[in-house]
Write an enzyme that holds these catalytic residues in place. Sequence first.
Site, PDB file in Angstrom:
ATOM      1  N   TYR A 243      -5.583   4.767  -7.895  1.00  0.00           N
ATOM      2  CA  TYR A 243      -5.787   4.828  -6.444  1.00  0.00           C
ATOM      3  C   TYR A 243      -7.155   4.275  -6.085  1.00  0.00           C
ATOM      4  CZ  TYR A 243      -6.057   7.016  -1.768  1.00  0.00           C
ATOM      5  OH  TYR A 243      -6.177   7.264  -0.417  1.00  0.00           O
TER       6      TYR A 243
ATOM      7  N   TYR B 271       0.851  -1.199   0.000  1.00  0.00           N
ATOM      8  CA  TYR B 271       0.000   0.000   0.000  1.00  0.00           C
ATOM      9  C   TYR B 271       0.881   1.241   0.000  1.00  0.00           C
ATOM     10  CZ  TYR B 271      -4.114   2.837   0.983  1.00  0.00           C
ATOM     11  OH  TYR B 271      -5.150   3.737   0.900  1.00  0.00           O
TER      12      TYR B 271
END
Lengths: 131, 391
Positions: B338, B288
């Site tokens: 994203y 992440y």
Amino acid sequence: MHSGPVRRDDRSAGFFDGAARGELMLRRCPSCSAWYGPDARGCPDCPGTEPGWAASAGTGTLVSWVVAHGRPGPDGATPEPDVAGLVELAEGPWMTAAVEAPAAELRAGLPLRARFERPSEGEPYPVFVGS
Amino acid sequence: MDTGAAIAGLGITDVGKVYGRSARSFAAEAVRLAADDAGLGLADLDGLLVSAGITGGIGIDLAQDLGLTDLRLLTQMNAFGATAGAMVAHAAMAVMSGTASAVACVFADAPLRPGTSAGAAYGGRGGSAGEWHGLQGYAAAAGMRSVNAMYAMAARRHMETYGTTSEQFGAVAVGQRAWAAGNPRAQMREPITLEDHQASRWVAEPLHLLDCCLVSNGGVAVIVTSAERAAGLARPPAHVWGWGQGHPGQRMTRGSAFGLRTGAVTSGASAFKMAGITAADVDVCEIYDCYTYTVVITLEDYGFCAKGEGGAFAASGALGPGGSLPTNTGGGQLSGFYMWGFTPLAEAVIQARGEGGERQADRHDVVLASGNGGILAHHATLILSPHVKGS
């Protein structure tokens, strides 16, 4: 700080009242005497207690910081950047606060003390400077 | 023999600057794509887990949009950027316990509007009418005006403590952009150099623009079912070998490890133990990456390098194409798109299946996907593999 006035709300009244007196106010548990930052909502170790306000010595050290660069204004001039610091107060809690120090002097562990800014509009507030 | 759960389907809508569609529309399409990918019909789904992004545009009424009936599992989950891993783990447990047999997990969001910046779409604290309220207002007036600034504070602490440099963060950005060149879905595919990284404007010093993730509209979904059932479906299964979470709950006070240690320590150890592996067994990492710094600290906390050496590890070229630990092989959230934790999850599934095309990692027997939420407050880990667990 280059932004508009800071206004109090119910939860911050004690903090800004202290700033007006020249005192940096923190939260302190009435039961176990633990210190917390000014925005703490309660003491996790003492359920049901309401942390009160207590004056800090107003000294601490710099843990980390952010340099907030402004965008150029209508006149094309870029304002001096703001420095927001994460300050470890002598009593232990951390708080996010305005810092005034030359960029080259900023480092973890830098000793700081609070002084108080009294703008013509809005609440007075602490600014940490090198001590 | 119970061989656990597997991801049998993956659906990714158009992602990026895709305007004129709602999060609900993206979410419904992502679920349909994922079911179709698995070779399942919507009627085969008996579980749905929903994750909304910053705009909160979807909820459990998505089931109605899809016409799903008689579901045995339906809920909305939120651990911010750690949600995807938590959802897959929850779905896997549901499948393994018999609660449900085929569970769709979906994320969708649509914060971008034509003509507005990514920062504006993500709600930096502007201070309405130039005023600031309360203690948060004071902090914002001092310079803490966005999530970017809070991560900048954490990154600076790492730099001060371990000597991590902006150039080392830049190595993460450059490596991921190189990976993105091989991903047709990536929003940013033009190569960048370390000089480009250093010259990009400050978002919140020490974070440059090229240290920060994109903002995207779109939706992603996966279908979780039993390993046994997945074996008979349309696509190669990504077996779920292990999962973990970590929520350190650090107090902001003397002795806090804020900025220095994350929930990846606990989450990674749990996932590795369940999977029966160590960090040395991981072939591909999908980490992440809300910021370059997040990749650096997460790799340290998982034990891919020593604490404090994440910056040097990135600067060694280990993470980019040709490196020893292929990381964020689709460009991640910095250069790809994203979709919170569904960005690393989706790429982990693609890599585990061996369907990465020109960006496919040579070895992909063990693929790690991480999720990170809040200001390093929440963490989730998944270990995926093309092989049945224990085989």
